[in-house]
Design a protein around this motif. Structure first.
Motif, PDB file in Angstrom:
ATOM      1  N   GLY A 200      44.048 -17.314  37.854  1.00  0.00           N
ATOM      2  CA  GLY A 200      43.580 -18.380  38.730  1.00  0.00           C
ATOM      3  C   GLY A 200      42.200 -18.126  39.297  1.00  0.00           C
ATOM      4  N   LYS A 201      41.365 -17.383  38.556  1.00  0.00           N
ATOM      5  CA  LYS A 201      40.056 -16.982  39.054  1.00  0.00           C
ATOM      6  C   LYS A 201      38.890 -17.726  38.395  1.00  0.00           C
ATOM      7  CE  LYS A 201      41.414 -12.274  40.373  1.00  0.00           C
ATOM      8  NZ  LYS A 201      41.161 -10.822  40.166  1.00  0.00           N
ATOM      9  N   LEU A 202      39.175 -18.794  37.659  1.00  0.00           N
ATOM     10  CA  LEU A 202      38.097 -19.536  36.994  1.00  0.00           C
ATOM     11  C   LEU A 202      38.180 -20.998  37.418  1.00  0.00           C
ATOM     12  CD1 LEU A 202      35.739 -19.179  35.093  1.00  0.00           C
ATOM     13  CD2 LEU A 202      37.253 -19.640  33.180  1.00  0.00           C
ATOM     14  N   PRO A 203      37.456 -21.400  38.449  1.00  0.00           N
ATOM     15  CA  PRO A 203      37.540 -22.771  38.955  1.00  0.00           C
ATOM     16  C   PRO A 203      36.630 -23.735  38.199  1.00  0.00           C
ATOM     17  CG  PRO A 203      36.050 -21.517  40.319  1.00  0.00           C
ATOM     18  CD  PRO A 203      36.591 -20.547  39.285  1.00  0.00           C
ATOM     19  N   VAL A 204      36.882 -25.007  38.380  1.00  0.00           N
ATOM     20  CA  VAL A 204      35.955 -26.059  37.974  1.00  0.00           C
ATOM     21  C   VAL A 204      34.993 -26.261  39.132  1.00  0.00           C
ATOM     22  CG1 VAL A 204      35.702 -28.499  37.404  1.00  0.00           C
ATOM     23  CG2 VAL A 204      37.623 -27.184  36.462  1.00  0.00           C
ATOM     24  N   VAL A 205      33.715 -26.053  38.880  1.00  0.00           N
ATOM     25  CA  VAL A 205      32.707 -26.138  39.940  1.00  0.00           C
ATOM     26  C   VAL A 205      32.138 -27.549  39.986  1.00  0.00           C
ATOM     27  CG1 VAL A 205      30.435 -25.313  40.700  1.00  0.00           C
ATOM     28  CG2 VAL A 205      32.145 -23.691  39.822  1.00  0.00           C
ATOM     29  N   GLY A 206      32.004 -28.059  41.208  1.00  0.00           N
ATOM     30  CA  GLY A 206      31.487 -29.412  41.389  1.00  0.00           C
ATOM     31  C   GLY A 206      32.365 -30.412  40.668  1.00  0.00           C
ATOM     32  N   GLY A 207      31.742 -31.339  39.952  1.00  0.00           N
ATOM     33  CA  GLY A 207      32.512 -32.304  39.173  1.00  0.00           C
ATOM     34  C   GLY A 207      32.923 -31.789  37.812  1.00  0.00           C
ATOM     35  N   GLY A 208      32.458 -30.580  37.454  1.00  0.00           N
ATOM     36  CA  GLY A 208      32.771 -30.053  36.129  1.00  0.00           C
ATOM     37  C   GLY A 208      32.166 -30.875  35.014  1.00  0.00           C
ATOM     38  N   THR A 209      30.985 -31.435  35.265  1.00  0.00           N
ATOM     39  CA  THR A 209      30.373 -32.367  34.316  1.00  0.00           C
ATOM     40  C   THR A 209      29.414 -31.699  33.328  1.00  0.00           C
ATOM     41  OG1 THR A 209      28.769 -32.841  36.089  1.00  0.00           O
ATOM     42  CG2 THR A 209      30.584 -34.396  35.795  1.00  0.00           C
ATOM     43  N   GLY A 210      29.273 -30.385  33.389  1.00  0.00           N
ATOM     44  CA  GLY A 210      28.493 -29.682  32.375  1.00  0.00           C
ATOM     45  C   GLY A 210      29.173 -29.788  31.022  1.00  0.00           C
ATOM     46  N   VAL A 211      28.430 -30.171  29.981  1.00  0.00           N
ATOM     47  CA  VAL A 211      28.994 -30.410  28.651  1.00  0.00           C
ATOM     48  C   VAL A 211      28.765 -29.187  27.765  1.00  0.00           C
ATOM     49  CG1 VAL A 211      28.942 -31.894  26.614  1.00  0.00           C
ATOM     50  CG2 VAL A 211      28.642 -32.891  28.893  1.00  0.00           C
ATOM     51  N   PHE A 252      42.498 -27.683  29.835  1.00  0.00           N
ATOM     52  CA  PHE A 252      43.242 -27.678  28.569  1.00  0.00           C
ATOM     53  C   PHE A 252      43.412 -26.252  28.059  1.00  0.00           C
ATOM     54  CE2 PHE A 252      43.764 -28.111  23.990  1.00  0.00           C
ATOM     55  CZ  PHE A 252      44.706 -29.125  23.896  1.00  0.00           C
ATOM     56  N   LEU A 253      42.345 -25.460  28.124  1.00  0.00           N
ATOM     57  CA  LEU A 253      42.440 -24.063  27.706  1.00  0.00           C
ATOM     58  C   LEU A 253      43.432 -23.303  28.584  1.00  0.00           C
ATOM     59  CD1 LEU A 253      41.498 -21.672  25.970  1.00  0.00           C
ATOM     60  CD2 LEU A 253      39.609 -21.352  27.591  1.00  0.00           C
ATOM     61  N   ALA A 254      43.387 -23.551  29.882  1.00  0.00           N
ATOM     62  CA  ALA A 254      44.321 -22.891  30.789  1.00  0.00           C
ATOM     63  C   ALA A 254      45.764 -23.172  30.388  1.00  0.00           C
ATOM     64  CB  ALA A 254      44.064 -23.341  32.222  1.00  0.00           C
ATOM     65  N   GLU A 255      46.038 -24.410  30.020  1.00  0.00           N
ATOM     66  CA  GLU A 255      47.394 -24.784  29.604  1.00  0.00           C
ATOM     67  C   GLU A 255      47.815 -24.040  28.341  1.00  0.00           C
ATOM     68  OE1 GLU A 255      49.729 -28.840  28.142  1.00  0.00           O
ATOM     69  OE2 GLU A 255      47.833 -28.984  29.225  1.00  0.00           O
ATOM     70  N   GLN A 256      46.886 -23.881  27.398  1.00  0.00           N
ATOM     71  CA  GLN A 256      47.224 -23.241  26.123  1.00  0.00           C
ATOM     72  C   GLN A 256      47.486 -21.743  26.269  1.00  0.00           C
ATOM     73  OE1 GLN A 256      47.790 -25.477  23.741  1.00  0.00           O
ATOM     74  NE2 GLN A 256      47.061 -26.888  25.332  1.00  0.00           N
ATOM     75  N   VAL A 257      46.835 -21.097  27.211  1.00  0.00           N
ATOM     76  CA  VAL A 257      46.975 -19.644  27.347  1.00  0.00           C
ATOM     77  C   VAL A 257      47.939 -19.250  28.457  1.00  0.00           C
ATOM     78  CG1 VAL A 257      44.659 -19.251  26.420  1.00  0.00           C
ATOM     79  CG2 VAL A 257      44.974 -19.406  28.914  1.00  0.00           C
ATOM     80  N   GLY A 258      48.655 -20.226  29.008  1.00  0.00           N
ATOM     81  CA  GLY A 258      49.607 -19.915  30.062  1.00  0.00           C
ATOM     82  C   GLY A 258      48.968 -19.631  31.396  1.00  0.00           C
ATOM     83  N   GLY A 259      47.807 -20.217  31.621  1.00  0.00           N
ATOM     84  CA  GLY A 259      47.096 -20.002  32.871  1.00  0.00           C
ATOM     85  C   GLY A 259      47.424 -21.039  33.915  1.00  0.00           C
ATOM     86  N   LYS A 260      46.884 -20.831  35.084  1.00  0.00           N
ATOM     87  CA  LYS A 260      47.071 -21.767  36.179  1.00  0.00           C
ATOM     88  C   LYS A 260      46.064 -22.912  36.060  1.00  0.00           C
ATOM     89  CE  LYS A 260      48.454 -17.964  39.221  1.00  0.00           C
ATOM     90  NZ  LYS A 260      48.160 -17.227  40.480  1.00  0.00           N
ATOM     91  N   LYS A 261      46.434 -24.069  36.570  1.00  0.00           N
ATOM     92  CA  LYS A 261      45.497 -25.188  36.595  1.00  0.00           C
ATOM     93  C   LYS A 261      44.297 -24.795  37.448  1.00  0.00           C
ATOM     94  CE  LYS A 261      45.015 -30.080  37.717  1.00  0.00           C
ATOM     95  NZ  LYS A 261      45.686 -31.297  38.237  1.00  0.00           N
ATOM     96  N   PRO A 262      43.092 -24.876  36.897  1.00  0.00           N
ATOM     97  CA  PRO A 262      41.916 -24.432  37.657  1.00  0.00           C
ATOM     98  C   PRO A 262      41.738 -25.213  38.959  1.00  0.00           C
ATOM     99  CG  PRO A 262      41.366 -24.718  35.345  1.00  0.00           C
ATOM    100  CD  PRO A 262      42.734 -25.305  35.539  1.00  0.00           C
ATOM    101  N   MET A 263      41.432 -24.491  40.007  1.00  0.00           N
ATOM    102  CA  MET A 263      41.126 -25.130  41.272  1.00  0.00           C
ATOM    103  C   MET A 263      39.730 -25.750  41.212  1.00  0.00           C
ATOM    104  SD  MET A 263      40.221 -21.784  43.626  1.00  0.00           S
ATOM    105  CE  MET A 263      39.558 -22.756  44.961  1.00  0.00           C
ATOM    106  N   ARG A 264      39.412 -26.599  42.169  1.00  0.00           N
ATOM    107  CA  ARG A 264      38.080 -27.206  42.268  1.00  0.00           C
ATOM    108  C   ARG A 264      37.306 -26.512  43.379  1.00  0.00           C
ATOM    109  NH1 ARG A 264      36.679 -31.928  38.984  1.00  0.00           N
ATOM    110  NH2 ARG A 264      38.566 -32.308  37.751  1.00  0.00           N
ATOM    111  N   LEU A 265      36.039 -26.219  43.084  1.00  0.00           N
ATOM    112  CA  LEU A 265      35.199 -25.531  44.050  1.00  0.00           C
ATOM    113  C   LEU A 265      33.887 -26.295  44.194  1.00  0.00           C
ATOM    114  CD1 LEU A 265      35.232 -22.872  45.745  1.00  0.00           C
ATOM    115  CD2 LEU A 265      33.910 -21.822  43.896  1.00  0.00           C
ATOM    116  N   PRO A 266      33.527 -26.731  45.376  1.00  0.00           N
ATOM    117  CA  PRO A 266      32.259 -27.449  45.551  1.00  0.00           C
ATOM    118  C   PRO A 266      31.070 -26.619  45.086  1.00  0.00           C
ATOM    119  CG  PRO A 266      33.623 -27.661  47.501  1.00  0.00           C
ATOM    120  CD  PRO A 266      34.289 -26.627  46.643  1.00  0.00           C
ATOM    121  N   ALA A 267      30.090 -27.286  44.509  1.00  0.00           N
ATOM    122  CA  ALA A 267      28.932 -26.580  43.965  1.00  0.00           C
ATOM    123  C   ALA A 267      28.190 -25.786  45.033  1.00  0.00           C
ATOM    124  CB  ALA A 267      27.996 -27.578  43.281  1.00  0.00           C
TER     125      ALA A 267
END
Length: 315
Positions: A200-211, A252-267
């Motif tokens: 659970g140590k890899l969050p989605v930062v901001g809107g996660g809009t980086g492609v 999606f990757l978190a789901e495949q590897v048995g990880g936790k749903k990434p939390m959201r962290l403001p930029a």
């Protein structure tokens, strides 16, 4: 053809060697130690111990191999900590291989009449300019300033690409590989990203809009063979069919590897922790189009998208 692979025991080289041998080519590969020569011999190739940062060593290796084609796969990516604020420090050796190593290989190629030179670059997204559309082609410009943490790395990429495509008398081909996934890479079931997601140590930062643009490591091998055998000089993005924002691929990757749903962290909270460059990776980088590679190289990725690959191909 006689083909010399610089960095033949690395992530790409180790997959490329058997493909070229199977296709009937005479393959010689460089390695930094004798055990690498043994591994290459087992794959049907000839190994040469070479110091890629020594002009004399590179010249001697190319003289011994007598290649028609040189493939530059030299990197130093093992053991990276993932500290985005120290990107240039972590990539310091890879940057030297992309500058000094490239110069040594091209000088040896010119001396020994090598006609074709294929080199690894990066096309996973962060090097492109971050204005305009979300997906970039090879004709789109690279960014002027990627962030203070990655300026030296971008300069090394520019040097490699400009030097290879501008080398007189040589068919220079640059392959901008996407973000690798598959066995032995960070994005694998037992890789560093999977570990962080399970903790659970890899969050989605901001809107996660980086492609980001991904590519399976085996598809990297097949695309490189296509470039060696039939690629016209120029630059090619080697990525899958679906560039995707972080807010889609990371959960999606978190789901495949048995990880936790990434939390959201403001930029604004993340920026002091991961820096300007790390924040851009999460929020503003652009993806890459593979249209040119598919048309000009006649290459199609086996794993058309990361959605398929993360389910069945991460190892």
């Amino acid at each position: 053809m006689r083909i010399f692979i610089a960095g033949a025991t690395g992530a790409v080289g180790s997959r490329l060697v058997p493909l070229l041998v199977e296709a009937g080519h005479d393959v010689t590969g460089s390695t930094r130690r004798d055990t690498g020569c043994e591994a290459l011999h087992a794959q049907g190739a000839t190994g040469i111990v070479m110091d890629p940062l020594s002009a004399e060593s590179v010249l001697a290796a190319v003289a011994e191999a007598k290649p028609e084609v040189i493939v530059h796969e030299l990197t130093a990516l093992s053991g990276l900590s993932g500290n985005l604020k120290k990107w240039d420090q972590e990539f310091a050796m890879t940057n030297r291989l992309r500058t000094e190593g490239t110069d040594h290989l091209l000088a040896a190629a010119a001396t020994h009449g090598v006609r074709r030179f294929v080199a690894q670059s990066f096309g996973g997204g962060w090097a492109y300019d971050r204005t305009g559309g979300a997906v970039k082609s090879e004709d789109d410009p690279l960014i002027g300033d990627p962030g203070k943490e990655a300026r030296a790395s971008l300069a090394a990429i520019r040097h490699l690409e400009d030097t290879v495509t501008g080398a007189p008398g040589i068919e220079g081909i640059v392959l901008r590989y996407g973000n690798f996934y598959g066995p032995g890479n960070a994005t694998s079931r037992d890789g560093a990203l999977a570990d962080l997601l399970r903790q659970g140590k890899l969050p989605v930062v901001g809107g996660g809009t980086g492609v980001w643009s991904f590519v399976h490591i085996d598809d990297v091998g097949s695309a490189t063979v296509a470039a060696v055998e039939r690629g016209a000089p120029g630059i090619y993005n080697i990525v899958d069919d679906e560039p995707a924002p972080v807010n889609q691929w990371l959960p999606f990757l978190a789901e495949q590897v048995g990880g936790k749903k990434p939390m959201r962290l403001p930029a604004w909270i993340a920026r002091p922790l991961i820096g300007q460059f790390g924040t851009a990776l999460m929020t503003s980088v652009r993806g890459s189009s593979n249209a040119k590679a598919k048309q000009a190289l006649g290459w199609t990725p086996t794993y058309a998208t990361w959605r398929q690959g993360f389910k069945t191909g991460i190892g």
